[in-house]
Write a protein that holds these residues in place. Structure first.
Motif, mmCIF file in Angstrom:
data_model
loop_
_atom_site.group_PDB
_atom_site.id
_atom_site.type_symbol
_atom_site.label_atom_id
_atom_site.label_comp_id
_atom_site.label_asym_id
_atom_site.label_seq_id
_atom_site.Cartn_x
_atom_site.Cartn_y
_atom_site.Cartn_z
ATOM 1 N N PRO A 1 0.812 -1.230 0.000
ATOM 2 C CA PRO A 1 0.000 0.000 0.000
ATOM 3 C C PRO A 1 0.845 1.280 0.000
ATOM 4 N N THR B 1 0.875 4.031 -3.029
ATOM 5 C CA THR B 1 0.523 5.444 -2.809
ATOM 6 C C THR B 1 1.615 6.374 -3.344
ATOM 7 N N ARG B 2 2.900 6.029 -3.121
ATOM 8 C CA ARG B 2 3.993 6.877 -3.606
ATOM 9 C C ARG B 2 4.022 6.937 -5.136
#
Length: 387
Positions: free
Chosen positions: A370, A374-375
């Protein structure tokens, strides 16, 4: 008292008049055959044999052959045999060869072209049924003429017995004739025009063939010597009478020949009903009538793609979207080497070469955490806004 005397006198006078002029008679009214006789055309034949201490049973199905004793037993096969299979016919012949006596009616005519009649029992024993009018004998032509009263007995079938001066007279129909093609018959009964009954040995048993069996039905068994013939050919044996054979249903046939298939089908049907059965539970809340916002549709679409294709598919879609925007905003972008494309995107988004490489590198089979997901999404959004 006066009125009582008048009434008594009137009654006496009426009684005297009735005694003198009224005659009582008894009248018998024929109500027709009983329901039992209507349902069993051979009821009189059964009772006739029982009165002579013959053990009689009747059946409505060919399955009566299963386990039926053959020794000292006579099978009156008087039912229509159009539904009788070759296997059942062979079962009858095997039963006779074991010592039983089979009596059956010839049902089909001999076909000279096909060299068979289609009657499995007749064809197996070599007996042919012909129309009497087709015989070469000139006397056969006389059957179409109305016989004179003196010739009445000449039209009947005669059965001669040893040590008997007079034959027995049987009321067979003169329309049909039996022919012993294999010359196996040991006794027979003829009329002036044709042969109507034959007896031939079969293994350890006996077979009797007749042109018709209506002579033993309720309305005809009392005529001539018809009843005597029934007693004669069944004497000293038990009798099983098969006069009606109902067609087996599809379920009966499946149960008899395909029990495993029927059981498997029933199991599949039960599983399907269980799967399709209505399930009860708490009622779902009614959906809101208001329209959803565009962002909600986008989040729902993204969630659907994530569930069915995973996080990698979302990254791939964003990468393809950036490629399309770069080609529109910077003509000739697609012809640049990959390293030059990434250098250009990094310069526009102000990302280091390492960050561009990690963000734009294909992720065909890589699993993302996750945090990493996200990055990467944040960097892809930054690149897209810079274009």
């Amino acid at each position: 008292m006066l009125w009582a005397g008048l009434i008594l006198a009137t009654v006496l006078l009426a009684g005297l008049w009735a005694w003198k002029y009224v005659t009582l008679t008894e009248t018998l009214k024929d109500a027709g055959p009983s329901p039992e006789a209507r349902n069993n055309p051979y009821l009189a034949a059964e009772r006739f044999l029982r009165e002579r201490s013959v053990k009689v049973q009747h059946s409505d199905s060919f399955t009566v052959l299963n386990g039926l004793p053959a020794i000292d037993h006579t099978l009156l096969l008087l039912a229509e045999r159009d539904r009788m299979s070759p296997a059942q016919s062979q079962q009858v012949l095997d039963w006779a060869s074991q010592g039983g006596h089979v009596v059956f009616v010839a049902e089909q005519l001999w076909d000279e072209n096909s060299k068979k009649s289609g009657d499995f029992l007749l064809d197996a024993i070599g007996v042919q049924q012909l129309l009497t009018r087709d015989l070469d004998d000139e006397e056969a032509d006389k059957q179409d003429e109305e016989p004179a009263p003196a010739e009445k007995w000449a039209q009947l079938t005669k059965l001669y017995l040893e040590n008997e001066q007079e034959p027995a007279y049987i009321g067979f129909d003169d329309e049909f004739h039996l022919y012993d093609a294999k010359n196996l018959a040991q006794s027979w009964a003829n009329s002036e025009a044709a042969t109507h009954m034959m007896q031939l040995p079969w293994g350890n048993g006996l077979i009797t063939v007749m042109t018709d069996a209506w002579i033993w039905q309720n309305t005809h068994i009392g005529e001539y010597d018809n009843a005597w013939l029934l007693w004669y050919i069944t004497q000293d044996s038990d009798v099983t009478l098969l006069y009606r054979a109902d067609k087996d249903s599809l379920v009966t046939l499946l149960t008899r020949y395909f029990p495993e298939t029927l059981a498997a089908s029933a199991l599949l049907l039960a599983l399907w009903l269980w799967q399709a059965a209505q399930r009860l539970g708490p009622a779902l809340p009614s959906p809101a009538l208001g329209r959803r916002q565009l962002s909600e549709h986008m989040r729902a679409s993204a969630e659907f793609i994530r569930r069915h294709s995973g996080l990698v598919s979302l990254i791939t879609l964003l990468q393809k979207d950036i490629q399309q925007h770069a080609r529109r905003r910077h003509p000739g972008f697609e012809r640049l080497p990959v390293a030059e494309q990434w250098r250009l995107l990094g310069r526009l988004a102000r990302l280091s070469p390492q960050e561009i490489s990690q963000t734009m590198r294909p992720l065909a089979s890589e699993k993302l955490s996750p945090i990493d997901f996200t990055r990467r999404v944040a960097n892809l959004q930054r690149i897209r806004k810079a274009l």
